[in-house]
Design an enzyme around this catalytic site. Structure first.
Site, mmCIF file in Angstrom:
data_model
loop_
_atom_site.group_PDB
_atom_site.id
_atom_site.type_symbol
_atom_site.label_atom_id
_atom_site.label_comp_id
_atom_site.label_asym_id
_atom_site.label_seq_id
_atom_site.Cartn_x
_atom_site.Cartn_y
_atom_site.Cartn_z
ATOM 1 N N LYS A 28 0.811 -1.222 0.000
ATOM 2 C CA LYS A 28 0.000 0.000 0.000
ATOM 3 C C LYS A 28 0.846 1.274 0.000
ATOM 4 C CE LYS A 28 -0.785 -0.019 5.036
ATOM 5 N NZ LYS A 28 -0.086 1.224 5.340
ATOM 6 N N THR A 29 1.975 1.250 0.704
ATOM 7 C CA THR A 29 2.846 2.428 0.707
ATOM 8 C C THR A 29 3.424 2.662 -0.678
ATOM 9 O OG1 THR A 29 3.423 2.001 3.023
ATOM 10 C CG2 THR A 29 4.832 3.529 1.810
ATOM 11 N N ASP A 222 -2.826 7.712 4.600
ATOM 12 C CA ASP A 222 -2.341 6.374 4.921
ATOM 13 C C ASP A 222 -2.970 5.917 6.242
ATOM 14 O OD1 ASP A 222 -0.905 4.055 4.677
ATOM 15 O OD2 ASP A 222 1.003 4.892 5.359
ATOM 16 N N GLU A 223 -3.017 4.607 6.463
ATOM 17 C CA GLU A 223 -3.528 4.018 7.711
ATOM 18 C C GLU A 223 -4.909 4.579 8.065
ATOM 19 O OE1 GLU A 223 -2.035 1.572 8.764
ATOM 20 O OE2 GLU A 223 0.104 1.772 8.391
ATOM 21 N N GLN A 253 -6.336 -4.407 10.550
ATOM 22 C CA GLN A 253 -5.229 -3.979 11.398
ATOM 23 C C GLN A 253 -5.560 -2.739 12.221
ATOM 24 O OE1 GLN A 253 -1.140 -4.418 9.667
ATOM 25 N NE2 GLN A 253 -2.241 -4.718 7.743
ATOM 26 N N ARG A 592 3.326 -10.003 10.699
ATOM 27 C CA ARG A 592 4.664 -9.377 10.687
ATOM 28 C C ARG A 592 5.707 -10.385 10.199
ATOM 29 N NH1 ARG A 592 3.007 -5.337 9.672
ATOM 30 N NH2 ARG A 592 1.062 -6.467 9.645
#
Length: 640
Positions: A28-29, A222-223, A253, A592
């Site tokens: 996504k980044t 973002d996020e 998340q 992770r």
């Protein structure tokens, strides 16, 4: 690495508001940075009129670096790539008069807020609240993330507050009013005020709203799953019914409910932006197939979410391993043994390994075992550079010089080092005539209100005030260090010469940070907004809470403490919303891991019997199960 078809589509789509629902490790980044570059390179947008919100300064800096490599220009400043607090503060700075503040207004962080709250508790003589001050701090913070804080407090379910003496809604409201009064007296805003006042002006002041909604040509967030009520409203007002927003995130998340984050703004995106489009990025480029399959098996048990089917093409025969131990000592020894195995057999660096936990206290036995084995480790989120005593002492001088009404900073600096100016002297000083503390000092000196020694020390402080606007932050630090004999002071507050030298080096680091700033206000603003931990470059095993691990990735992950009351945490019991967040926490921990994932639980951790986490039952069929209470330890991981 080229963009996938869905990534490229998301980059180029600007017809309507866009929500990019992306799974863990889906890039996504990468999409965010390429879209930023696309707006500049292909659509000729002004890079300094693109608002790009991230949630940490570290993320903002990384994004700036990545965008700079993609944009066809020699110079790029990216003024508005920042945290939401930083961006809102920029919008407020030239309009503080609209909310009856001035240009010298300070920004109070958590420490300053808590100090004010403790002071009010003392003023109210609420001695029974001394140990529970942090609960009042959280309630105030949550109230300020509502459109009507007072109404929120009037209807707050006070009977559900735990670990705090009985309190009424009326008392809560009075406490809030007093807190706001203290902030005003200190000419300060706290971090929640930055957002609330920005929303207030955008909502109520049409000139302010038009100025900023017209200024920003496009908005990237973002996020997005971590935004709260006020933040959501700010974004809506800035978008102002135009198709100029792309929000990126993963509701799987969303783990910051305690910070007032609410995934409903992500999940119900189309209700806030009725003509919006939702795209899905479901391929995970980080983890192996077994890890993704097990994490999918876990998260499907949540009801409140946007359903997606994440997948990976990275094949592996190694399933995540659920391990049962007799106790946490055996758990720690076996984990450290397997850390060594990763380094020796797979040539991993210690940096490639992380040990995660829901509750910070669970790491103690792990730490002892690491020390015993002389294995270096770092605790991510430990004392931050800006939280060190010597740094806070120096910053108290600078904060006061930046805002002469800042009582909290003034009261700290007069005792760093101590110079005979005690509580009684300070209270007498505050009673004197003057618009700010410097004026009151002048009144005190002229009227000979204090002893010769106190007058001498107050005069030194006034000397600093007289040059505060003519010296750079670096020169001010040097002057404070020299005039107030800081080196001698650091020696007195250190246990030995090594610690004293370390404190001196930290002050030198602060000086280095200040070099690029010409004016004190801009330096203090950057300090207050800085939340990135001091970086540690050495090779070491990473110990951290699951919250701190979000956004990171490691080749091998150990998650400890998978027992009832730890994960899920006992505070989530009986509340579906909180329990689903606990499940999301474990999902974050599992995703992770790139290659190896170990999930452990113990029969006991030093007191009483523990029950395995209910979440483990949801993924048993996707994991390898190992019971060390029955098997021979040495053969346990022979499949790896």
């Amino acid at each position: 690495m080229h963009l996938s078809k869905i990534q490229q589509e998301a980059v180029e789509y600007i017809k309507t508001p866009l929500l990019l629902c992306s799974g863990a490790g889906s890039g996504k980044t990468r999409v965010l940075t390429h879209k930023f570059a696309y707006l500049i390179n292909e659509l000729n947008f002004n890079p300094n009129r693109i608002l790009c919100i991230t949630f940490t300064n570290k993320a903002a800096n990384e994004l700036k670096e990545r965008v700079s490599k993609l944009v066809n220009t020699d110079s790029l400043h990216l003024t508005w790539v920042s945290t939401i607090h930083s961006s809102c503060l920029k919008m407020l700075r030239n309009n503080l008069n609209l909310i009856e503040f001035n240009e010298e207004t300070s920004i109070f962080g958590t420490k300053e807020r808590n100090k004010l709250i403790k002071k009010i508790i003392k003023d109210f003589r609420w001695n029974k609240f001394k140990k529970s001050f942090w609960i009042l701090s959280e309630i105030i913070g949550t109230a300020k993330n509502q459109f009507e804080p007072i109404k929120y407090l009037e209807n707050y379910e006070v009977e559900n507050i735990i670990d705090i003496p009985k309190i009424t809604n009326e008392q809560l409201v009075n406490f809030f009013y007093k807190y706001m009064e203290e902030l005003k007296e200190n000419n300060a805003l706290d971090f929640d005020d930055i957002l609330w006042y920005t929303w207030y002006l955008l909502y109520n002041n049409i000139d302010f709203r038009n100025k900023w909604s017209n200024y920003f040509q496009y908005i990237l967030i973002d996020e997005y799953q971590d935004i709260n009520t006020i933040q959501n409203a700010i974004f809506q007002l800035l978008v102002n019914n135009k198709p100029k927003i792309t929000a990126v995130g993963d509701d799987y998340q969303s783990i910051f409910l305690w910070r007032s984050a609410d995934p409903k703004y992500f999940i119900d995106f189309d209700s806030f932006y009725p003509n919006g489009k939702i795209m899905f990025m479901e391929q995970n480029y980080r983890s192996t197939v077994p890890i993704i399959e097990s994490s999918n098996e876990l998260i499907k048990n949540n009801e409140f979410q946007i359903q997606k089917k994440c997948f990976s093409k990275t094949k592996s025969i190694i399933k995540p391993t659920i391990v049962k131990y007799d106790n946490n000592i055996k758990e720690a020894r076996e984990i450290i043994s397997n850390c060594k195995l990763c380094v020796e057999r797979f040539n991993y660096n210690l940096n490639d390994i992380a040990i995660l936990f829901r509750v910070r206290a669970l790491s103690r036995v792990i730490e002892e075992e690491l020390v015993e084995n002389q294995i270096p480790y770092r605790i991510v989120g430990a004392i931050e550079f800006l939280e060190r005593r010597e740094i806070k002492d120096m910053l108290s001088y600078l904060s006061f010089l930046n805002n002469l009404k800042d009582k909290i900073s003034f009261e700290r600096l007069v005792s760093a080092p101590r110079r005979g100016i005690g509580t009684k002297t300070i209270q007498n000083l505050y009673q004197l005539q003057g618009n700010d503390i410097a004026d009151k000092i002048i009144t005190g000196l002229k009227g000979h209100y204090f002893s010769k020694n106190i007058n001498t020390n107050l005069s030194k402080i006034l000397n600093l005030v007289s040059v505060r606007k003519t010296l750079t932050p670096l020169k001010l630090i040097e002057k404070i260090y020299e005039d107030f004999k800081f080196e001698e002071y650091l020696g007195k507050i250190s246990s030995d010469e090594v610690e004293a030298e370390s404190k001196i080096e930290n002050i030198k680091e602060l000086k280095s940070m200040s070099k690029k700033y010409k004016e004190l206000p801009s330096f203090m603003e950057s300090i207050q907004l800085l939340i990135e931990n001091k970086k540690e470059e050495r090779d070491a095993i990473n110990l951290m809470t699951i919250h701190a691990a979000k956004g990171l990735e490691f080749k091998t992950i150990f998650v400890i403490g998978l027992e009832e009351s730890y994960l899920p945490h006992f505070l989530s019991y009986g509340e579906k919303e909180k329990l689903e967040e606990e499940r999301r926490l474990l999902y974050v921990a599992m995703t992770r891991a790139e290659k190896f994932l170990f999930l452990s639980h113990c029969i006991t951790r030093g007191r009483g019997a523990l029950q395995p986490s209910r979440f483990l039952k949801e993924i048993y069929n996707k994991c390898q199960i190992v019971d060390t209470t029955e098997e021979i330890i040495d053969d346990r991981y022979r499949d790896i």
